[in-house]
Design an enzyme around this catalytic site. Structure first.
Site, short mmCIF file in Angstrom:
data_model
loop_
_atom_site.label_atom_id
_atom_site.label_comp_id
_atom_site.label_asym_id
_atom_site.label_seq_id
_atom_site.Cartn_x
_atom_site.Cartn_y
_atom_site.Cartn_z
N HIS A 54 0.83 -1.20 0.00
CA HIS A 54 0.00 0.00 0.00
C HIS A 54 0.87 1.25 0.00
CE1 HIS A 54 -3.87 -2.11 1.66
NE2 HIS A 54 -3.41 -2.65 0.54
N GLU A 56 1.13 3.78 2.05
CA GLU A 56 1.80 4.11 3.30
C GLU A 56 3.10 3.33 3.46
OE1 GLU A 56 -2.69 3.84 4.35
OE2 GLU A 56 -1.33 3.14 2.78
N CYS A 82 -5.60 1.11 6.30
CA CYS A 82 -6.29 -0.14 6.61
C CYS A 82 -5.83 -0.67 7.96
CB CYS A 82 -6.07 -1.17 5.51
SG CYS A 82 -4.36 -1.73 5.37
N CYS A 91 -1.77 -1.48 7.52
CA CYS A 91 -0.89 -0.31 7.48
C CYS A 91 -0.82 0.38 8.84
CB CYS A 91 -1.38 0.69 6.42
SG CYS A 91 -1.19 0.10 4.73
N SER A 175 -19.81 6.56 -38.53
CA SER A 175 -19.47 7.46 -37.43
C SER A 175 -17.98 7.76 -37.30
CB SER A 175 -19.96 6.86 -36.11
OG SER A 175 -19.31 5.63 -35.86
N GLY A 299 -23.40 2.07 -28.90
CA GLY A 299 -23.98 3.23 -29.54
C GLY A 299 -25.21 3.76 -28.82
#
Length: 361
Positions: A54, A56, A82, A91, A175, A299
């Site tokens: 993570h 941190e 967390c 963490c 298109s 579409g």
């Protein structure tokens, strides 16, 4: 006031770092972290990939390369740390172990497993915690994660390229090349940031698209085709190119589904008398595959269905200077039945992109 200004300054740094994980961490959130002591940056980090360390932890590792101790430092992070064991240890345990003095958090983690528990654990350890610094910016950054984790559905953006007079294709369905040279690069960067790109049968037949990332560096998304009768030719790029393992097809045609499955294509077959497929069912199936964000590229019928079922969260509208005079409008019968709020405009050479959240009337 000075402390508030400094907190916002460092939190903006966190949010900027967090964006570097875009396209690599889903269904996890985008998170950045910085470590500061006496107004000086000690270390920084961000969540780089799903399953990896993570933000941190990456910031702590970065700081420890240059500093022996992080005691009395302040950690800034755009999402509550967390406090549980997942793919990585909590963490909060690392933060407490390194004796941080203060933690500044932009937003509470909406994941029920965390939601406030991280902050409570840090405070119980005697660490000062400041919350909700640039909260709206943080929520906007992780809008896809918030919807996915709280509602169990992917975040959906309708990406539309249209002429200045409001058409996405000519009356015969053609298109291509509505927008200028700059818009495709932006659109491809967006593809790399979303988990999946979705189209309907009409777009697949008319354009035979690859739906890959080509004009910029980035990972290719899943390619979702909603085709009730499976009218799309079996020779289409989505079924035959080297990225066909990324294609997921939703249909009611069991016979042709078997032919695609022999090619290695993932096909989900629904039972239906009239070949229509429930979009909510498709969204739930994609969520079960950890698809947290989808960009719908057309579409008209698909746009209408997402809006009618109130499944679209955002619209990115690329407007060119071209005019068709007549043709196919983007939102069909849903025109005027929703509005865009919190809009922003971006100029791209001859085109303009309008981005806004969908509000249903």
């Amino acid at each position: 006031m000075k402390n508030v200004d400094e907190d916002e300054q460092w939190m903006r740094r966190c949010i900027g770092l967090a964006t570097k994980g875009s396209g690599n961490v889903s269904p996890n959130p985008l998170v950045g972290a910085v470590i500061v002591r006496n107004g000086k940056l000690l270390g920084k980090g961000f969540h780089r990939k799903f399953g990896g360390a993570h933000a941190e932890i990456n910031a702590i590792r970065d700081a420890l390369r240059k500093h022996r101790s992080l005691e009395a430092a302040t950690l800034y992070v755009n999402l509550e740390p967390c406090s549980h064991f997942g793919k990585t240890p909590p963490c909060t345990d690392a933060i407490i172990a390194h004796r941080f003095k203060r933690i500044v958090v932009a937003m509470e983690d909406p994941n029920p497993i965390v939601s406030g528990n991280g902050v409570r654990k840090l405070r119980a350890a005697g660490i000062e915690v400041a919350e909700n610094v640039l909260q709206k910016d943080a929520e906007r950054l992780n809008e896809a994660f918030v919807k996915f984790i709280t509602r169990g559905l992917p975040f959906v953006t309708l990406k539309v390229a249209q002429t200045s007079d409001g058409f996405i294709a000519r009356s015969d369905g053609r298109s291509r090349w509505i927008t200028g040279r700059a818009s495709p690069a932006v659109a491809h960067r967006l593809r790399s940031q979303y988990d999946a790109v979705l189209i309907g049968a009409g777009t697949a037949i008319a354009d035979n698209p690859h739906l890959t990332v080509r004009h910029v560096a980035g990972r290719n998304p899943f390619r979702i085709l909603v085709d009730g009768r499976l009218r799309t030719p079996l020779q289409a790029h989505l079924f035959t190119d080297r990225h066909r393992s990324l294609t997921i097809v939703y249909t009611t045609n069991q016979r042709k589904a078997r032919q695609l499955q022999k090619k290695g294509i993932v096909v989900k077959v629904f039972r239906s008398k009239n070949a229509t497929i429930s979009l909510p069912k498709i969204m739930r199936d994609l969520a079960s595959r950890n698809v947290a964000s989808i960009m719908v590229e057309g579409g008209q019928q698909i746009y209408e269905q997402f809006l009618r079922r109130q499944l679209a969260d955002k619209v990115m509208l690329f407007r060119s200077t071209k005019r068709f005079g007549k043709g196919i409008p983007a939102f069909g019968t849903m025109t005027g039945k929703f509005r865009l709020v919190n809009t922003a405009l971006q100029k791209m050479e001859s085109d303009v992109m309008e981005e806004g959240s969908v509000a249903y009337d």
